[in-house]
Design an enzyme around this catalytic site. Structure first.
Site, PDB file in Angstrom:
ATOM      1  N   HIS A  36       0.816  -1.219   0.000  1.00 55.55           N
ATOM      2  CA  HIS A  36       0.000   0.000   0.000  1.00 55.55           C
ATOM      3  C   HIS A  36       0.849   1.268   0.000  1.00 55.55           C
ATOM      4  CE1 HIS A  36       0.501  -0.224   4.506  1.00 55.55           C
ATOM      5  NE2 HIS A  36       0.510   1.083   4.375  1.00 55.55           N
TER       6      HIS A  36
ATOM      7  N   ASP B 167      -0.088  -7.536   1.275  1.00 51.56           N
ATOM      8  CA  ASP B 167       0.430  -6.179   1.441  1.00 51.56           C
ATOM      9  C   ASP B 167       1.959  -6.160   1.417  1.00 51.56           C
ATOM     10  OD1 ASP B 167       0.248  -3.472   1.607  1.00 51.56           O
ATOM     11  OD2 ASP B 167      -0.282  -3.386   3.727  1.00 51.56           O
TER      12      ASP B 167
ATOM     13  N   SER C 112       4.869   2.355   7.723  1.00 46.70           N
ATOM     14  CA  SER C 112       4.481   1.172   6.960  1.00 46.70           C
ATOM     15  C   SER C 112       5.610   0.699   6.054  1.00 46.70           C
ATOM     16  CB  SER C 112       3.244   1.468   6.115  1.00 46.70           C
ATOM     17  OG  SER C 112       2.100   1.569   6.919  1.00 46.70           O
TER      18      SER C 112
END
Length: 458
Positions: free
Chosen positions: A95, A129, A207
């Site tokens: 993402h 992801d 992230s």
């Protein structure tokens, strides 16, 4: 003058501090001797210091189409990553780079200054992801070693390094707060794995960054944070990335094996409805016509307990193990059917998205009779004789409220509490009388018997 001399004397005593003067005086305190605390603090510092050169900051620019459509609203993205191969392969979250027009990576030069370069997205997989990037550099890059999330224990120390809010190479420290977290869906995506929960600070921009153990091994990838609470962050076990990276490097995507069945967890209520006690596994709720599972003879209601001798405690574990085997592989399933153990061999095919059936098409506006209904994760329809057939279940979405209650395709709901059900309209009317959060028993005809399923209305 005398006052100034007193000041000099006092200053001299102050400068002496606890040195020679204290050594010759009577000690009035207990000296700290807890060397273990010092060793642990040193270990954390060493982990961060050694890992820092292999951690990168990532910025993304929107595509030209996004800029044209969003204008000034199209924003730059930020994230983190880490080098896993000295030739410039970098691991991050999908993402972070999803939909990016340009990806730029900031490395830490051996001389200590930031070095920015463009990265190529080798491959990405939204289901796990995970994304693999590649930068071109003239030197071999420092790398982080990959450990295993299975080695972690509750309350183990972990170190998170990343780029929160654009503050590159920020370090946060915490413990493993929980393992096997399956009741969270960051970004609204169901995963095929358990999350690791930590109270180490994870913020926007973290992230894709590494979560390290005290040996400096990457044990997870920072992924998400609970914005409504402090100290509640989630990371994906590094074992997931280790399984998909070879696919990303070779194909640019994950080529999953497909068995063609839908499964749901064998909950206590579902087990009771099936007459099963003390059994672990997953229940087949649907079998796609012509699929590998159908060819192997799998049926709705079968319970899968093992794949290649490995226990299957939850539905997502089965999906993960089957998908990562790859097309063309044969897997051995341990199955229980009506209490009898079976061994079933299934040759997997490449994952495909089956065409929706008539009930699904009706649910998404593709036509169909008014007697069809999609409710609480199940597609139902009125039988040919609504006075007898009630509302028949065609499909059940795994993890939905009706799935949790234990409904299976082919079941017929004939009563809600004390109210008889006459077709889908009767089911809707009966459930409208049930308060939100209340539990009611559904009388369900399953084959030649009627079972009672406890259903909690959302």
């Amino acid at each position: 003058m005398a006052g100034a001399q007193h000041v000099r004397v006092a200053l001299a005593v102050l400068l002496l501090g606890t040195g020679a003067w204290a050594a010759g005086a009577e000690r009035l305190w207990v000296e700290a001797q807890n060397l273990q605390v010092l060793r642990e603090r040193s270990s954390l510092a060493d982990v961060a210091r050694r890992a820092m050169p292999a951690v990168v900051s990532i910025t993304t620019q929107p595509t030209a189409a996004a800029l044209a459509q969003g204008g000034t609203d199209a924003q730059q993205g930020i994230g983190s990553g880490f080098v896993i191969h000295p030739d410039g392969y970098i691991l991050t979250s999908a993402h972070v780079v999803e939909g990016a027009g340009e990806v730029r990576v900031t490395l830490l030069h051996p001389d200590g200054y930031p070095e920015e370069t463009t990265a190529r997205v080798v491959g990405q997989d939204t289901r796990t992801d995970t994304a693999l990037l590649k930068v071109t550099v003239t030197r071999k890059l420092p790398v982080l070693t990959l450990g295993s999330g299975n080695d972690l224990q509750l309350a183990d120390w972990v170190v998170v390094i990343g780029n929160p809010f654009g503050l590159s190479h920020s370090v946060s420290v915490g413990v493993v707060s929980f393992q096997g977290r399956t009741d969270v869906t960051p970004a609204g995506r169901d995963g095929d794995f358990d999350y690791i929960q930590t109270d180490a600070s994870i913020n926007p921009g973290n992230s894709g960054g590494p979560v390290l153990d005290l040996n400096g091994n990457v044990v997870a990838i920072a992924n998400a944070v609970n914005v409504s609470g402090q100290g509640i962050g989630f990371a994906i076990p590094i074992d997931i990335a280790k399984a998909v990276v070879p696919h990303l490097k070779r194909y640019g995507e994950v080529r999953r094996g497909w068995i063609g069945i839908a499964v749901q967890d064998l909950t206590p209520s579902l087990g009771a409805s099936l007459g099963i006690k003390d059994e672990r596994g997953v229940v087949i709720s649907d079998v796609t016509d012509g699929s590998p599972g159908a060819k192997a003879g799998l049926r709705v209601g079968d319970i899968i307990t093992e794949v290649d001798t490995a226990p299957i405690p939850r539905a997502h574990v089965l999906r993960w193990r089957v998908s990562t085997r790859g097309a063309g592989r044969t897997v051995d399933l341990a199955v229980r059917r009506h209490g009898r153990p079976l061994k079933v061999k299934v040759t997997l095919e490449a994952m495909e998205v089956p065409e929706p059936g008539p009930a699904q098409k009706a649910a998404v506006g593709g036509g169909g009779a008014s007697s069809q209904l999609t409710l609480f994760g199940a597609t139902l329809q009125t039988g040919p004789n609504s006075e007898r057939d009630g509302a028949r279940v065609d499909r059940v979405v795994p993890g939905s409220p009706f799935s949790d209650a234990g409904l299976l395709p082919g079941d017929v709901v004939v009563r809600v509490g004390e109210r008889d059900v006459r077709g889908t309209e009767g089911l809707t009317a009966a459930l409208e009388k049930v308060s939100a959060g209340a539990t009611v028993h559904l009388s369900v005809r399953r084959g030649e018997q009627v079972v009672e399923l406890p259903f909690r209305k959302p």
